[in-house]
Design a protein around this motif. Structure first.
Motif, PDB file in Angstrom:
ATOM      1  N   VAL A 289       0.812  -1.213   0.000  1.00 30.19           N
ATOM      2  CA  VAL A 289       0.000   0.000   0.000  1.00 30.19           C
ATOM      3  C   VAL A 289       0.846   1.264   0.000  1.00 30.19           C
ATOM      4  O   VAL A 289       0.335   2.350  -0.247  1.00 30.19           O
ATOM      5  CB  VAL A 289      -0.944   0.020   1.228  1.00 30.19           C
ATOM      6  N   LEU A 290       2.148   1.119   0.281  1.00 32.47           N
ATOM      7  CA  LEU A 290       3.012   2.299   0.287  1.00 32.47           C
ATOM      8  C   LEU A 290       3.722   2.515  -1.044  1.00 32.47           C
ATOM      9  O   LEU A 290       4.417   3.504  -1.220  1.00 32.47           O
ATOM     10  CB  LEU A 290       4.066   2.170   1.397  1.00 32.47           C
ATOM     11  N   SER A 291       3.566   1.559  -1.968  1.00 33.52           N
ATOM     12  CA  SER A 291       4.300   1.681  -3.224  1.00 33.52           C
ATOM     13  C   SER A 291       3.560   2.584  -4.193  1.00 33.52           C
ATOM     14  O   SER A 291       2.338   2.615  -4.233  1.00 33.52           O
ATOM     15  CB  SER A 291       4.489   0.297  -3.847  1.00 33.52           C
ATOM     16  N   GLY A 292       4.319   3.300  -4.994  1.00 35.36           N
ATOM     17  CA  GLY A 292       3.733   4.135  -6.030  1.00 35.36           C
ATOM     18  C   GLY A 292       3.141   5.409  -5.471  1.00 35.36           C
ATOM     19  O   GLY A 292       2.663   5.459  -4.354  1.00 35.36           O
ATOM     20  N   GLY A 293       3.154   6.452  -6.253  1.00 36.91           N
ATOM     21  CA  GLY A 293       2.554   7.713  -5.849  1.00 36.91           C
ATOM     22  C   GLY A 293       3.325   8.360  -4.713  1.00 36.91           C
ATOM     23  O   GLY A 293       4.451   8.003  -4.393  1.00 36.91           O
ATOM     24  N   LYS A 294       2.680   9.313  -4.096  1.00 38.40           N
ATOM     25  CA  LYS A 294       3.317  10.040  -3.009  1.00 38.40           C
ATOM     26  C   LYS A 294       3.370   9.176  -1.762  1.00 38.40           C
ATOM     27  O   LYS A 294       2.374   8.626  -1.327  1.00 38.40           O
ATOM     28  CB  LYS A 294       2.527  11.317  -2.724  1.00 38.40           C
ATOM     29  N   ARG A 295       4.532   9.045  -1.194  1.00 36.31           N
ATOM     30  CA  ARG A 295       4.716   8.196  -0.021  1.00 36.31           C
ATOM     31  C   ARG A 295       4.197   8.922   1.220  1.00 36.31           C
ATOM     32  O   ARG A 295       4.484  10.084   1.448  1.00 36.31           O
ATOM     33  CB  ARG A 295       6.199   7.864   0.150  1.00 36.31           C
ATOM     34  N   ARG A 296       3.405   8.230   2.019  1.00 38.40           N
ATOM     35  CA  ARG A 296       2.884   8.850   3.221  1.00 38.40           C
ATOM     36  C   ARG A 296       3.408   8.118   4.447  1.00 38.40           C
ATOM     37  O   ARG A 296       3.779   6.949   4.381  1.00 38.40           O
ATOM     38  CB  ARG A 296       1.360   8.837   3.233  1.00 38.40           C
ATOM     39  N   THR A 297       3.412   8.811   5.548  1.00 36.20           N
ATOM     40  CA  THR A 297       3.923   8.233   6.784  1.00 36.20           C
ATOM     41  C   THR A 297       2.828   7.433   7.467  1.00 36.20           C
ATOM     42  O   THR A 297       1.726   7.932   7.682  1.00 36.20           O
ATOM     43  CB  THR A 297       4.414   9.340   7.733  1.00 36.20           C
ATOM     44  N   VAL A 298       3.145   6.179   7.767  1.00 39.85           N
ATOM     45  CA  VAL A 298       2.212   5.311   8.481  1.00 39.85           C
ATOM     46  C   VAL A 298       2.782   5.070   9.875  1.00 39.85           C
ATOM     47  O   VAL A 298       3.926   4.632  10.008  1.00 39.85           O
ATOM     48  CB  VAL A 298       2.017   3.972   7.740  1.00 39.85           C
ATOM     49  N   PRO A 299       2.024   5.362  10.916  1.00 40.00           N
ATOM     50  CA  PRO A 299       2.571   5.231  12.274  1.00 40.00           C
ATOM     51  C   PRO A 299       2.846   3.780  12.648  1.00 40.00           C
ATOM     52  O   PRO A 299       2.165   2.857  12.191  1.00 40.00           O
ATOM     53  CB  PRO A 299       1.461   5.824  13.153  1.00 40.00           C
ATOM     54  N   GLU A 300       3.865   3.616  13.480  1.00 36.88           N
ATOM     55  CA  GLU A 300       4.152   2.308  14.053  1.00 36.88           C
ATOM     56  C   GLU A 300       3.457   2.207  15.409  1.00 36.88           C
ATOM     57  O   GLU A 300       3.492   3.143  16.204  1.00 36.88           O
ATOM     58  CB  GLU A 300       5.657   2.109  14.218  1.00 36.88           C
ATOM     59  N   VAL A 301       2.841   1.058  15.650  1.00 42.34           N
ATOM     60  CA  VAL A 301       2.103   0.835  16.893  1.00 42.34           C
ATOM     61  C   VAL A 301       2.596  -0.462  17.521  1.00 42.34           C
ATOM     62  O   VAL A 301       2.695  -1.490  16.834  1.00 42.34           O
ATOM     63  CB  VAL A 301       0.583   0.750  16.640  1.00 42.34           C
ATOM     64  N   ALA A 302       2.914  -0.406  18.798  1.00 41.77           N
ATOM     65  CA  ALA A 302       3.348  -1.613  19.499  1.00 41.77           C
ATOM     66  C   ALA A 302       2.180  -2.589  19.611  1.00 41.77           C
ATOM     67  O   ALA A 302       1.091  -2.222  20.050  1.00 41.77           O
ATOM     68  CB  ALA A 302       3.877  -1.261  20.884  1.00 41.77           C
ATOM     69  N   ALA A 303       2.403  -3.819  19.193  1.00 37.38           N
ATOM     70  CA  ALA A 303       1.352  -4.844  19.207  1.00 37.38           C
ATOM     71  C   ALA A 303       1.225  -5.431  20.608  1.00 37.38           C
ATOM     72  O   ALA A 303       1.607  -6.572  20.877  1.00 37.38           O
ATOM     73  CB  ALA A 303       1.669  -5.929  18.179  1.00 37.38           C
ATOM     74  N   GLU A 304       0.663  -4.637  21.495  1.00 40.67           N
ATOM     75  CA  GLU A 304       0.479  -5.084  22.873  1.00 40.67           C
ATOM     76  C   GLU A 304      -0.670  -6.096  22.937  1.00 40.67           C
ATOM     77  O   GLU A 304      -1.631  -6.004  22.168  1.00 40.67           O
ATOM     78  CB  GLU A 304       0.153  -3.894  23.778  1.00 40.67           C
ATOM     79  N   PRO A 305      -0.604  -7.064  23.852  1.00 41.01           N
ATOM     80  CA  PRO A 305      -1.711  -8.014  24.006  1.00 41.01           C
ATOM     81  C   PRO A 305      -3.029  -7.289  24.259  1.00 41.01           C
ATOM     82  O   PRO A 305      -3.098  -6.366  25.069  1.00 41.01           O
ATOM     83  CB  PRO A 305      -1.292  -8.849  25.228  1.00 41.01           C
ATOM     84  N   GLY A 306      -4.072  -7.699  23.529  1.00 47.29           N
ATOM     85  CA  GLY A 306      -5.380  -7.081  23.678  1.00 47.29           C
ATOM     86  C   GLY A 306      -5.664  -5.985  22.672  1.00 47.29           C
ATOM     87  O   GLY A 306      -6.818  -5.577  22.516  1.00 47.29           O
TER      88      GLY A 306
ATOM     89  N   PRO B 114       1.787 -11.730   8.934  1.00 42.62           N
ATOM     90  CA  PRO B 114       3.136 -11.149   8.899  1.00 42.62           C
ATOM     91  C   PRO B 114       3.112  -9.706   9.392  1.00 42.62           C
ATOM     92  O   PRO B 114       2.122  -8.991   9.226  1.00 42.62           O
ATOM     93  CB  PRO B 114       3.516 -11.205   7.409  1.00 42.62           C
ATOM     94  N   LEU B 115       4.210  -9.280   9.983  1.00 45.78           N
ATOM     95  CA  LEU B 115       4.331  -7.899  10.454  1.00 45.78           C
ATOM     96  C   LEU B 115       4.864  -7.029   9.315  1.00 45.78           C
ATOM     97  O   LEU B 115       6.014  -6.586   9.327  1.00 45.78           O
ATOM     98  CB  LEU B 115       5.253  -7.837  11.678  1.00 45.78           C
ATOM     99  N   ARG B 116       4.020  -6.778   8.329  1.00 43.64           N
ATOM    100  CA  ARG B 116       4.424  -5.985   7.172  1.00 43.64           C
ATOM    101  C   ARG B 116       4.055  -4.519   7.370  1.00 43.64           C
ATOM    102  O   ARG B 116       3.131  -4.198   8.118  1.00 43.64           O
ATOM    103  CB  ARG B 116       3.745  -6.519   5.913  1.00 43.64           C
ATOM    104  N   PRO B 117       4.733  -3.629   6.680  1.00 45.16           N
ATOM    105  CA  PRO B 117       4.410  -2.202   6.803  1.00 45.16           C
ATOM    106  C   PRO B 117       2.974  -1.917   6.366  1.00 45.16           C
ATOM    107  O   PRO B 117       2.498  -2.442   5.353  1.00 45.16           O
ATOM    108  CB  PRO B 117       5.416  -1.525   5.859  1.00 45.16           C
ATOM    109  N   ALA B 118       2.292  -1.104   7.158  1.00 40.43           N
ATOM    110  CA  ALA B 118       0.934  -0.643   6.847  1.00 40.43           C
ATOM    111  C   ALA B 118      -0.027  -1.795   6.573  1.00 40.43           C
ATOM    112  O   ALA B 118      -0.954  -1.667   5.782  1.00 40.43           O
ATOM    113  CB  ALA B 118       0.960   0.314   5.655  1.00 40.43           C
ATOM    114  N   ALA B 119       0.167  -2.917   7.251  1.00 45.66           N
ATOM    115  CA  ALA B 119      -0.613  -4.119   6.950  1.00 45.66           C
ATOM    116  C   ALA B 119      -1.916  -4.219   7.729  1.00 45.66           C
ATOM    117  O   ALA B 119      -2.727  -5.097   7.458  1.00 45.66           O
ATOM    118  CB  ALA B 119       0.231  -5.366   7.214  1.00 45.66           C
TER     119      ALA B 119
END
Length: 293
Positions: A31-48, A83-88
């Motif tokens: 989803v980040l390929s092509g066009g203007k690249r935008r910033t997608v936040p990283e979030v810690a995958a905490e339980p719950g 999988p832990l992929r970017p913007a997934a």
């Protein structure tokens, strides 16, 4: 109308039958390929933490990591591996990149609601669905709220007292069911040959599901040990059940007795199996997406 068996066991939501995670579908184009690249936040995958896989539509809470991937559990107890992929993933409708939380000496297990489901932290109730769950009276409604209130707010399901099953057919006709506008009805003492079973049989609507339990009153669906008694008393015919129980147990008036009963319920383990299964089938029924096409 679908008439459910009052004695069926609870749904997989509580049994957690499927324990082996399965791999999700590949995501396809980045989803980040092509066009203007935008910033997608990283979030810690905490339980719950509850997120959605936008490709499969699978929505669930983080429960653990396996082989560098994250395992999600939905409200039915199903597990899937992603999988832990970017913007997934989607969090509150926005793309995020899940990352492993920082190491900690001790990590608490996901908290559970009174029904046994993974509690959604920071929950804001969603807009109410058009579908409803009806129960016979106020005590039934309060008991359902006590155990399943969190899940109902997650799903946007409203529970309403019916004030007796005698008016069920009339109320169903007035409600006007249809796809996306379903009714789930919980009936006390739903056993073959009972007055309740005859009244329920008069309702024939594929968008209505009636489930029930075999007990004379919903009080009996609370385990005696949870309210500090050995067993529910036998009440002679002709004596109102609640009044008879309160008289035998010295609980005063029925409203005082009900306070004792409700105070003894902390979660689903305080309830008898037929009631648990009946309520969960209703929640599944009214939250099922309308058939496409």
């Amino acid at each position: 109308m679908v008439l459910a068996d009052a004695h069926r066991l609870p749904t997989p939501w509580l049994r957690r039958c499927e324990t082996e995670a399965v791999r999700s579908h590949d995501y396809g184009r980045d989803v980040l390929s092509g066009g203007k690249r935008r910033t997608v936040p990283e979030v810690a995958a905490e339980p719950g933490l509850v997120v959605e896989d936008p490709v499969s539509g699978f929505c669930g809470a983080v429960v653990r990591f396996e082989h560098g991937q994250v395992v999600l559990e939905d409200r039915h107890g199903r597990h899937r591996l992603f999988p832990l992929r970017p913007a997934a993933f989607l969090l509150d409708g926005r793309p995020v990149t899940l990352v492993r939380p920082a190491p900690a000496a001790t990590r608490p297990a996901p908290s559970r609601s009174a029904s046994g489901s993974v509690r959604v932290e920071g929950l804001r109730a969603r807009t109410a669905r058009d579908s409803r769950i009806w129960v016979e009276g106020l005590h039934d409604a309060e008991l359902v709220e006590r155990v399943w209130g969190h899940d109902l707010r997650v799903e946007g399901v409203v529970v309403e007292p019916l004030d007796g099953v005698d008016v069920l057919a009339q109320r169903v006709a007035e409600f006007g069911t249809g796809p996306g506008r379903r009714l789930g009805v919980l009936v006390d003492h739903l056993v073959p040959g009972s007055k309740e079973s005859r009244l329920v049989a008069a309702v024939r609507d594929e968008n209505v599901l009636v489930t029930g339990h075999p007990y004379v009153d919903v009080w009996q669906a609370v385990k005696p040990s949870s309210v500090g008694i050995a067993a529910w008393p036998e009440v002679p015919r002709g004596v109102p059940w609640k009044e008879g129980v309160c008289a035998v147990l010295g609980w005063g008036e029925p409203h005082e007795g009900w306070r004792r009963v409700l105070a003894g319920v902390r979660g689903f383990r305080d309830l008898e199996t037929p009631l648990i299964g009946a309520v969960e089938r209703l929640i599944d029924f009214v939250t099922e997406p309308p058939a496409s096409g």
